[in-house]
Design a protein around this motif. Structure first.
Motif, mmCIF file in Angstrom:
data_model
loop_
_atom_site.group_PDB
_atom_site.id
_atom_site.type_symbol
_atom_site.label_atom_id
_atom_site.label_comp_id
_atom_site.label_asym_id
_atom_site.label_seq_id
_atom_site.Cartn_x
_atom_site.Cartn_y
_atom_site.Cartn_z
ATOM 1 N N SER A 185 -14.042 -4.501 10.406
ATOM 2 C CA SER A 185 -14.325 -3.163 9.860
ATOM 3 C C SER A 185 -13.042 -2.395 9.587
ATOM 4 O O SER A 185 -12.121 -2.375 10.411
ATOM 5 N N LEU A 186 -12.981 -1.805 8.409
ATOM 6 C CA LEU A 186 -11.897 -0.901 8.016
ATOM 7 C C LEU A 186 -12.480 0.155 7.101
ATOM 8 O O LEU A 186 -13.391 -0.139 6.317
ATOM 9 N N SER A 187 -11.961 1.374 7.192
ATOM 10 C CA SER A 187 -12.344 2.357 6.186
ATOM 11 C C SER A 187 -11.726 1.931 4.861
ATOM 12 O O SER A 187 -10.712 1.216 4.836
ATOM 13 N N ILE A 188 -12.323 2.338 3.766
ATOM 14 C CA ILE A 188 -11.762 1.991 2.458
ATOM 15 C C ILE A 188 -10.350 2.557 2.325
ATOM 16 O O ILE A 188 -9.465 1.905 1.742
ATOM 17 N N LYS A 189 -10.108 3.708 2.922
ATOM 18 C CA LYS A 189 -8.763 4.295 2.891
ATOM 19 C C LYS A 189 -7.762 3.385 3.611
ATOM 20 O O LYS A 189 -6.673 3.112 3.097
ATOM 21 N N GLU A 190 -8.127 2.919 4.819
ATOM 22 C CA GLU A 190 -7.251 2.008 5.568
ATOM 23 C C GLU A 190 -7.048 0.699 4.806
ATOM 24 O O GLU A 190 -5.934 0.172 4.741
ATOM 25 N N LEU A 191 -8.130 0.195 4.249
ATOM 26 C CA LEU A 191 -8.079 -1.052 3.498
ATOM 27 C C LEU A 191 -7.112 -0.937 2.324
ATOM 28 O O LEU A 191 -6.268 -1.816 2.095
ATOM 29 N N LYS A 192 -7.210 0.140 1.578
ATOM 30 C CA LYS A 192 -6.314 0.351 0.437
ATOM 31 C C LYS A 192 -4.862 0.469 0.888
ATOM 32 O O LYS A 192 -3.953 -0.079 0.255
ATOM 33 N N GLU A 193 -4.627 1.179 1.981
ATOM 34 C CA GLU A 193 -3.253 1.363 2.468
ATOM 35 C C GLU A 193 -2.621 0.029 2.844
ATOM 36 O O GLU A 193 -1.470 -0.249 2.511
ATOM 37 N N ILE A 194 -3.370 -0.792 3.554
ATOM 38 C CA ILE A 194 -2.849 -2.106 3.964
ATOM 39 C C ILE A 194 -2.625 -2.987 2.740
ATOM 40 O O ILE A 194 -1.550 -3.576 2.561
ATOM 41 N N TYR A 195 -3.627 -3.062 1.886
ATOM 42 C CA TYR A 195 -3.578 -3.983 0.756
ATOM 43 C C TYR A 195 -2.526 -3.583 -0.277
ATOM 44 O O TYR A 195 -1.781 -4.437 -0.781
ATOM 45 N N PHE A 196 -2.436 -2.293 -0.583
ATOM 46 C CA PHE A 196 -1.547 -1.855 -1.663
ATOM 47 C C PHE A 196 -0.113 -1.557 -1.218
ATOM 48 O O PHE A 196 0.791 -1.569 -2.050
ATOM 49 N N ASN A 197 0.109 -1.302 0.068
ATOM 50 C CA ASN A 197 1.445 -0.884 0.507
ATOM 51 C C ASN A 197 2.248 -1.972 1.202
ATOM 52 O O ASN A 197 3.472 -1.888 1.278
ATOM 53 N N SER A 198 1.585 -3.001 1.725
ATOM 54 C CA SER A 198 2.280 -3.977 2.577
ATOM 55 C C SER A 198 3.379 -4.735 1.845
ATOM 56 O O SER A 198 4.461 -4.964 2.396
ATOM 57 N N PHE A 199 3.137 -5.132 0.612
ATOM 58 C CA PHE A 199 4.119 -5.954 -0.093
ATOM 59 C C PHE A 199 5.406 -5.171 -0.334
ATOM 60 O O PHE A 199 6.509 -5.690 -0.113
ATOM 61 N N ARG A 200 5.287 -3.938 -0.762
ATOM 62 C CA ARG A 200 6.488 -3.108 -0.977
ATOM 63 C C ARG A 200 7.253 -2.941 0.326
ATOM 64 O O ARG A 200 8.488 -2.998 0.350
ATOM 65 N N GLU A 201 6.510 -2.704 1.410
ATOM 66 C CA GLU A 201 7.157 -2.519 2.712
ATOM 67 C C GLU A 201 7.887 -3.784 3.146
ATOM 68 O O GLU A 201 8.970 -3.723 3.734
ATOM 69 N N ASN A 202 7.318 -4.940 2.846
ATOM 70 C CA ASN A 202 7.966 -6.209 3.199
ATOM 71 C C ASN A 202 9.254 -6.435 2.418
ATOM 72 O O ASN A 202 10.130 -7.188 2.861
ATOM 73 N N LEU A 203 9.374 -5.805 1.257
ATOM 74 C CA LEU A 203 10.570 -5.996 0.433
ATOM 75 C C LEU A 203 11.701 -5.038 0.791
ATOM 76 O O LEU A 203 12.825 -5.207 0.322
ATOM 77 N N LEU A 204 11.403 -4.030 1.603
ATOM 78 C CA LEU A 204 12.437 -3.048 1.962
ATOM 79 C C LEU A 204 13.510 -3.666 2.858
ATOM 80 O O LEU A 204 13.239 -4.538 3.652
#
Length: 726
Positions: free
Chosen positions: A707-726
């Motif tokens: 279970s995840l809120s759609i907000k949490e789901l979007k944050e994980i899915y859309f932000n993780s790759f950029r964060e990994n490249l920092l």
């Protein structure tokens, strides 16, 4: 001839004996260079050719199969699609920006040299471990350089990059993969071929001037990386996308005139390969006056002119008497154009420099009868060791779910695709962050073409035959999820060092898998590329046969979405789940292992699923469809909801939480528009299905215990790759 010189040209003792036999004498340096390029692995396919024989290459809709610059299929109402995928792996590892950029430039020329306007591009990218303390920073540098190179070239030329794939694994630490695909459109009667025939017909050089960049590129691409050859930048070409745009427009204008016999891109091995291939396919001879070649550097030699891989150049065989008309078209577009030779009937390549014959080589033995090597095959030692490794869920399912969503192999790659112009030419229907296949409209016949790129290297590592078959099926399944019919594939076969018997075993098995899948699924191979020697310091990459499937939907208004857009949409899982964890992402993340077995692909079930999706879409009973891929049902559903603005409380019906992450093939998630019609049709096709639930307005995603809120789901899915490249 000096043995060190022969060795430097990657010519074996056996090959040198054959050269002596062909020429009847010792070659000079120019001739040795030309032959070494034509017989390089990159140009001759000498290790792979015997395994490519037997690929299904024909169908009623196939106009041109392998053997030309690109494959061609009939897409209805007098129109044709021209497409191909190629590698630019070694150059992109050495110089990521220039290597990737010229990879794009080369594949574009392969398409428009066939008479087609290029309307879409895809790419398949593989990088190493971006988290590793030692090489993570370098891998990020490579990724950023490659993406910049692709976007720079494609955006400047005005060809939309509409999709692709990007994956990460330690096996690519020393050898990244950069595969570029392009597709063009033309009328069926306007297709041009690479031929040079008609004694006395002029051979015309057009495009950019020749420099010393790219010298030895084909030979470089036919060798492994090691400590001795790391400084190879001079072998990487520098591209000019603005010149490419002019060249494309000039060629497309030329094709309307009837002035030419044939045309060939100067790709790998430059003037050597283009001239030999054009004459070889026609059974002709050719005379080239190399001092007439447009040059941008002083004191260039015949050797350099024949082997330079300077970009944005073409070789044309024109009709005698139309030389000036051809030249004027290119002059109008501010491009060089010079008559540098003529067609003969000798069957030989005669190379002249300032009036003197400096090279004389029979054409057919080089272009049509290059060596075929029977390399040793051996099942890899690791193969039996990994077969009995199984997966058991040890981690909390919710924790594993979040780790998978944030993993760079799953999370959204907007950092990459936002740099690509996907909407130029105004034909793109589905691209960028959409899941599955990308789609363009064909304005000329109101049809749509769907295309999807697929290669799971981990699956190919644990079973190269089934893994390659899965790549064919998965690419086709993504196309089928758009409501299009998969028609044909182009392949880019990326493997390690062919001198290693274990690598050749992997390659042979991979070819078997592709043959079986293409035959069973009726998607012939119409074009492709082989890239070997993807090895660094003795460590080969995982087998990576990249497959692009192209399909047709005759009505561009009938393309299916891949996500949900409103509440109260019934959601179904189609296909059977078998608890398949071999080389799964769950195993990789939890256990850091790539192991296990793969179940044989059920081609009948796969094809039945494709046919159902097409029929259901035609009857307008589906709202959306998406392939169940890496990460299994949980990850595939989560991605669909991440790009939607609705929620759902879903039940899988699985008895074990682990099965939420299993990766069985031939499965699709659909949103249903007309449930009664859908159920009637699914029963007719006799396809297993499970109702998972319905979308709602609650803005939470729940699947069994996940279970995840759609907000949490979007944050994980859309932000993780950029964060990994920092």
């Amino acid at each position: 001839m000096d043995k060190n010189l022969i060795k430097a040209h990657k010519i074996s003792d056996e090959e040198y004996k054959e050269i002596l036999n062909i020429l009847g004498r010792e070659p000079n340096l120019l001739e040795l260079g030309v032959i070494s390029a034509m017989w390089s692995e990159h140009c001759s396919y000498k290790s792979s050719k015997k395994y490519l024989n037997g690929f299904p290459t024909t169908a009623p809709w196939v106009i041109q199969g392998p053997g030309e610059n690109a494959g061609v299929i009939d897409i209805g109402k007098g129109m044709a699609a021209v497409f191909k995928i190629e590698s630019h792996n070694h150059p992109s590892f050495i110089e990521p920006f220039a290597g990737a950029a010229t990879g794009v430039g080369g594949i574009l020329r392969d398409i428009f040299t066939m008479g087609a306007r290029v309307v879409a591009g895809l790419n398949s990218l593989k990088f190493g471990n971006i988290h590793d303390e030692k090489i993570g920073k370098f891998q990020k540098y490579l990724l950023k350089g490659v993406v910049s190179g692709i976007s720079h070239y494609g955006n400047c030329v005005g060809v939309p990059t509409i999709g692709g794939e990007c994956a990460f694994d330690e096996c690519f630490n020393g050898n990244i993969l950069v595969n570029a695909f392009a597709l063009g459109i033309c009328k069926k009667e306007d297709i041009f071929y690479a031929k040079a025939e008609g004694v006395g017909n002029p051979v015309i050089y057009v495009g950019s001037k020749t420099g010393r960049d790219g010298l030895g590129g084909a030979v470089m691409a036919s060798d492994s990386f090691n400590e001795k050859n790391k400084s190879l930048r001079p072998t990487v070409q520098i591209g000019d996308p603005f010149c490419e745009k002019l060249l494309m427009e000039a060629c497309l204008e030329l094709f309307k005139t009837g002035f030419i016999i044939g045309i060939q891109d100067m790709g790998a091995a430059g003037l050597t390969s283009s001239s030999f291939e054009m004459a070889g396919r026609s059974g002709s001879g050719m005379k080239l006056y190399l001092d007439k070649t447009p040059m941008r550097e002083s004191k260039m030699t015949p050797y350099e002119l024949m082997l330079s891989e300077s970009q944005e150049r073409m070789l044309i065989c024109a009709k005698k008497g139309y030389e000036n008309e051809v030249i004027q078209i290119f002059k109008k577009w501010d491009l060089d154009a010079e008559v540098i030779g003529e067609v003969s009937d000798t069957g030989k390549m005669e190379l002249f420099w300032e009036g003197e014959l400096v090279g004389l080589i029979p054409i057919e033995p080089l272009s049509e009868k290059s060596p075929i090597l029977n390399r040793a095959l051996s099942e890899p030692k690791y193969f039996s060791e990994i077969q009995n490794v199984s997966f058991a869920l040890k981690m909390d399912a919710q924790e594993l779910f979040v780790k998978m969503l944030s993993n760079e192999n799953i999370s959204d790659k907007s950092y990459i695709y936002e740099q690509f112009d996907s909407s130029v030419q105004t034909n793109t229907l589905k691209a960028d962050g959409s899941l599955g296949a990308s789609v363009i409209r064909v304005k000329e016949n109101n049809a749509a073409l769907a295309m999807a790129c697929e290669c799971n290297s981990r699956l190919n590592f644990i079973n190269p035959k089934i893994g390659a078959a899965i790549a064919v099926a998965s690419a086709g399944r993504k196309v089928a999820c758009t409501g299009a019919k998969p028609l044909a594939i182009s392949d880019c076969l990326n493997y390690g060092n062919p001198e290693n018997p274990e690598v050749m075993w992997q390659f042979a098995k991979g070819c078997e898998g592709i043959k079986e899948a293409c035959k069973a699924l009726n998607t012939p191979v119409v074009s492709g590329n082989v890239s070997l020697y993807n090895e660094s310091n003795g460590i080969s990459i995982y087998p990576s046969p990249t497959i692009v499937s192209v399909g047709l939907q005759e009505d561009a208004n009938k393309i299916l979405k891949s996500h949900f857009n409103k509440a109260q949409i019934p959601i179904y899982l189609l296909g059977e789940s078998f608890g398949e964890f071999g080389a799964s992402l769950a195993m990789k993340i939890q256990d850091n292992k790539v192991a296990g077995k793969l179940r044989e692909l059920d081609f009948e079930a796969e094809l039945k699923l494709w046919n159902f999706l097409y029929e259901a879409n035609e009857k307008e009973c589906l709202e959306c469809a998406n392939n169940v891929g890496i990460g299994g049902l949980a990850v595939s559903l989560a991605k669909m909801f991440a790009i939607s603005n609705v929620g759902a409380r879903l039940k899988s019906g699985f008895k074990q939480n682990a099965w939420l992450f299993e990766e069985s093939q031939s499965r699709v998630i659909v949103g249903v528009k007309d449930e009664k019609l859908f159920l009637n049709l699914i029963h007719q096709f006799n396809i297993p299905f499970t109702k998972l639930g319905c979308t709602d307005n609650d803005l939470n995603f729940t699947l069994d215990e996940l279970s995840l809120s759609i907000k949490e789901l979007k944050e994980i899915y859309f932000n993780s790759f950029r964060e990994n490249l920092l």
